[in-house]
Scaffold this active site. Sequence first.
Site, mmCIF file in Angstrom:
data_model
loop_
_atom_site.group_PDB
_atom_site.id
_atom_site.type_symbol
_atom_site.label_atom_id
_atom_site.label_comp_id
_atom_site.label_asym_id
_atom_site.label_seq_id
_atom_site.Cartn_x
_atom_site.Cartn_y
_atom_site.Cartn_z
ATOM 1 N N GLY A 1 12.928 -40.979 54.421
ATOM 2 C CA GLY A 1 13.907 -41.720 53.625
ATOM 3 C C GLY A 1 13.937 -41.283 52.173
ATOM 4 C CG HIS B 1 7.946 -44.583 58.472
ATOM 5 N ND1 HIS B 1 7.177 -45.585 57.931
ATOM 6 C CD2 HIS B 1 8.644 -44.052 57.461
ATOM 7 C CE1 HIS B 1 7.395 -45.637 56.627
ATOM 8 N NE2 HIS B 1 8.287 -44.718 56.318
ATOM 9 C CB CYS C 1 6.533 -47.558 47.379
ATOM 10 S SG CYS C 1 7.652 -47.667 48.731
#
Lengths: 387, 391
Positions: A72, A204, A327
């Site tokens: 992504g 994922h 993240c």
Amino acid sequence: MARDIYLDNSATTPVSPAVAAVMARALTENYGNPSSLHARGTEAEKMLADARRALASRLEVKENELVFTSGGTEANNLAVIGGARRNRRRGRHLITSRVEHPSVLYACRRLEQEGFRVTYLDVDTTGRIDPAALPPALSGDTILVSIMHVNNEVGTIQPVEEIGRLVKAFRPDIIYHVDAVQSFGKLDVLPARWQADLVSFSAHKIHGPKGAGALYCRDGTALEPLLHGGDQERGLRPGTENTAGIAGFAEAARQAFAGREEKMRHMASLKQRLADGILNTIGGSVQNGPAPGAPHILSITIPGVRGEVLVHALAGEGIFISTGSACHSRRADPSHVLLAMGRTAGEIAATLRFSFSVYNTEAEIDFTLEKLRRAVSDFRLLAGRKK
Amino acid sequence: MKRVYMDHSATTPVRAEVLEAMMPFLTLTFGNPSSLHWFGREARKALEEARDKVARAIGAAPQEIIFTSGGTESNNLAIRGVARARREKGNHIITSAIEHHAVLDTCLALREEGFEVTVLPVDEHGKISLDQLKAAITDKTILITVMMANNEVGTIQPIAEIGRLAHERGVTFHTDAVQAIGNLPVKVDDLNCDLLSMSAHKFYGPKGVGALYIRKGTSIKVFNFGGSQERKLRPGTENVPGIAGMGRAIELAVDGMEEKVKHVTGLRDRLIEGLLKIGDVRLNGHPTDRLPNNVNVSIRYVEGESLILSLDLKGIAVSSGSACTSGSLDPSHVLMALGLDHQTAHGSLRLSLGYRNTREDVDYVLEVMPEIVARLRAMSPVYACKTKEVE
């Protein structure tokens, strides 16, 4: 309860057994380089073509409009940076929102250093962009608009179809990019209906493998590649294709789309059950993002208890959640998404994210609620004593 | 039908041990390494273990290894990253004419950003000249990028010497070692390199994973933006299963390498000897300084592509050059740089061996090759002219 309860599916998901089987076969048997002319190569090329067809048909786009990437982040970078750089002669202005994924936001910051101007649209307290804010932001200099479909931290669904209509009504040659990483395989993702030129995907997040993603790139949309060095993926993404990862991605999509609506109802009911349970029994708790929002993401603020503390307490019970995006979890600064929604630093520090998959059950939700309530009351009691 | 795979420079099958190392991270310990909980920590542990293995294999420190999506990305990151980071020191880059496209095209694209690029020629065997390199270095030179071993003709460059020359002049040195791992000893300190590119699928690891060695203290700028993974040099959720596979694969590639290299070299030499006997066949690349697994020959009066397809019908997988350009009609830039004419370049064949190839495989290739070559030559008008002249 012996089994782990995994409620962090927006961070990543386990690869399903069927996907793992497809990948294992690709890695060891169908291992050719798709660029090779011999049988091993043509078999691999066919596998790649099959995967491309499977994904394209689910998006109702042409096969040659899909560019496979390493995930992504790369898809978003390629869209935003590649789209802006390639079209810089037409203009230097970009529009995005304050709640985008870092791979879009930092790409925009980078472009600002290169002389582009970026407008960051505000969101309301539920994290939603007001489409009416878009037309005043559009200008003759605008070349690209990038908006995410579903927010990864709070599950807000953006009005991407309406935004597309406004962008294209203003000027059809403005590139419209949608980051659909969190929505693909769950909500309707239809680039044509959105009038999107570019749409990002990641395997994922839908029980496919890490290291595989894709960018839908509508015919005629010009991009500057991020990488040089080969003709793969029409030159937009050179390098030997991750064939096993891509085949796994397609298989994951096939599974996600089988009975998709039923699965969405299941996840939405789990989300509702947990949200109701928390909001009704834990004093002061607030849901972030609109209800219902995306069926698989629930963001809750429980004042007075640090989110990180609750994450650890629940982990001790075999329940895995997060404070926000993965993240972001190693960084100290507060979530930019919740800040944009007007939350205070204190509220943000007391926020939890639960993200569901089709594999979660009602029993897991009830167990989670029970453990969460106990942990909150323990910590609140402790905090009360300290005072 | 017997199946013989001799295209290991294009890609290799994943070894059973590598698959075994990958599987748990797909299905069970599948976490996102950035997550704080158990799943995340386990994934991070796998990531760091793999980093240790890659570092150990090339004599580097773990924090000097960055995982990427493959060799192409490693090469792009190294070249663009260093060029942009050292921009204030100068704008001159030196490379060679036979680099992989991921290096060559990246260097040439930098010309548009105001960089000057010197492309060193190579001799008939594919070697660059150290004297020419020395002469090319100026005060503005910031980066030299020369591949360790060529993917098409297998020529090995004097990397340690190039590194020494670069460092004498304060120039950063990158080498593309994609074809070298498992075939040659690769130790970054012996090679005097600052950056070194690797790709897992060339040594029985998975596609979609690579690594870049970046010597401590080397300045580099990123070109991907997002999360803070890989010290911000390579954002995006890490491909944990792929990386775990790469760690295991490089361990296996380096383990007992001498034995495997000896085996493969024996096969290579037997293959070369047999092919040269066909007649009107020349060996491309260096007679001795070549990858132990590389055979590259030009078979005159034959189209490489026809040869590949004919061999494929016999179950033999080989290539005409690099896989990346096998769909294109242009002759290989590597063979042209070696001074071959178009026609000879078009009749070239690369056979790249793997440790699983056997003497029987080689003998099978040598058995079917003469018939195929004879049949194809019989259809060639040029060959007909030539034989008439002889008569």
